[in-house]
Design a protein around this motif. Sequence first.
Motif, PDB file in Angstrom:
ATOM      1  N   ASP A   5       0.706  -1.133   0.122  1.00 16.04           N
ATOM      2  CA  ASP A   5       0.032  -0.148  -0.102  1.00 16.04           C
ATOM      3  C   ASP A   5       0.944   1.280   0.065  1.00 16.04           C
ATOM      4  OD1 ASP A   5       1.041  -0.608   2.611  1.00 16.04           O
ATOM      5  OD2 ASP A   5      -0.892   0.341   3.428  1.00 16.04           O
ATOM      6  N   ASP A   6       2.248   1.104  -0.316  1.00 13.65           N
ATOM      7  CA  ASP A   6       3.067   2.364  -0.726  1.00 13.65           C
ATOM      8  C   ASP A   6       2.372   3.331  -1.404  1.00 13.65           C
ATOM      9  OD1 ASP A   6       5.063   4.046  -0.336  1.00 13.65           O
ATOM     10  OD2 ASP A   6       6.634   2.879  -1.500  1.00 13.65           O
ATOM     11  N   PRO A   7       2.353   4.642  -1.233  1.00 10.84           N
ATOM     12  CA  PRO A   7       1.762   5.569  -1.821  1.00 10.84           C
ATOM     13  C   PRO A   7       2.541   5.879  -3.347  1.00 10.84           C
ATOM     14  CG  PRO A   7       1.994   6.494   0.143  1.00 10.84           C
ATOM     15  CD  PRO A   7       2.610   5.196   0.036  1.00 10.84           C
ATOM     16  N   ILE A   9       4.255   3.608  -4.997  1.00 12.25           N
ATOM     17  CA  ILE A   9       4.063   2.406  -5.999  1.00 12.25           C
ATOM     18  C   ILE A   9       2.739   2.756  -6.635  1.00 12.25           C
ATOM     19  CG2 ILE A   9       3.618  -0.285  -6.118  1.00 12.25           C
ATOM     20  CD1 ILE A   9       5.681  -0.382  -3.772  1.00 12.25           C
ATOM     21  N   ARG A  10       1.566   3.162  -5.805  1.00  9.01           N
ATOM     22  CA  ARG A  10       0.410   3.133  -6.312  1.00  9.01           C
ATOM     23  C   ARG A  10       0.328   4.380  -7.474  1.00  9.01           C
ATOM     24  NH1 ARG A  10      -1.827   3.283  -1.107  1.00  9.01           N
ATOM     25  NH2 ARG A  10      -2.069   5.679  -0.986  1.00  9.01           N
ATOM     26  N   GLN A  11       1.108   5.558  -7.113  1.00  9.43           N
ATOM     27  CA  GLN A  11       1.172   6.572  -8.117  1.00  9.43           C
ATOM     28  C   GLN A  11       1.847   6.226  -9.385  1.00  9.43           C
ATOM     29  OE1 GLN A  11      -0.165   9.511  -8.215  1.00  9.43           O
ATOM     30  NE2 GLN A  11      -1.311   8.705  -6.249  1.00  9.43           N
ATOM     31  N   VAL A  12       3.098   5.318  -9.147  1.00 13.77           N
ATOM     32  CA  VAL A  12       3.757   4.754 -10.399  1.00 13.77           C
ATOM     33  C   VAL A  12       2.942   3.876 -11.324  1.00 13.77           C
ATOM     34  CG1 VAL A  12       5.681   3.105 -11.143  1.00 13.77           C
ATOM     35  CG2 VAL A  12       5.941   5.092  -9.304  1.00 13.77           C
ATOM     36  N   ARG A  13       2.170   2.899 -10.701  1.00  8.77           N
ATOM     37  CA  ARG A  13       1.265   2.143 -11.376  1.00  8.77           C
ATOM     38  C   ARG A  13      -0.002   3.181 -12.036  1.00  8.77           C
ATOM     39  NH1 ARG A  13       0.884  -2.549  -6.740  1.00  8.77           N
ATOM     40  NH2 ARG A  13       2.886  -3.436  -7.363  1.00  8.77           N
TER      41      ARG A  13
END
Length: 91
Positions: A5-7, A9-13
């Motif tokens: 749930d790292d922000p 990683i979410r933004q990169v995806r």
Amino acid sequence: MTPPDDPLIRQVRLRHARHARWLREGEMSVGRRLAQIGVLGWMIVVPTLAGLFGGRWLDAHFGDGIFWTAPGLMLGLGLGGWTAWNWMNAS
């Protein structure tokens, strides 16, 4: 190891998904961009006018002069701005 749930990683995806969609669909046409601008304008104008007319109706009903017009206008403008903001940030 990074948590799932790292922000970052979410933004990169999310960025990768947007880029993949852009590669699939390409750039939007001028007509579609103009249509989006028109819709955005109406999303702000309609609630603003509804608040204005609602405030004027309350003023006429209660005989208050223009007491309810300004709050109705501000409420409609706030609602229209919030709706437009949510629509622009949905994708």
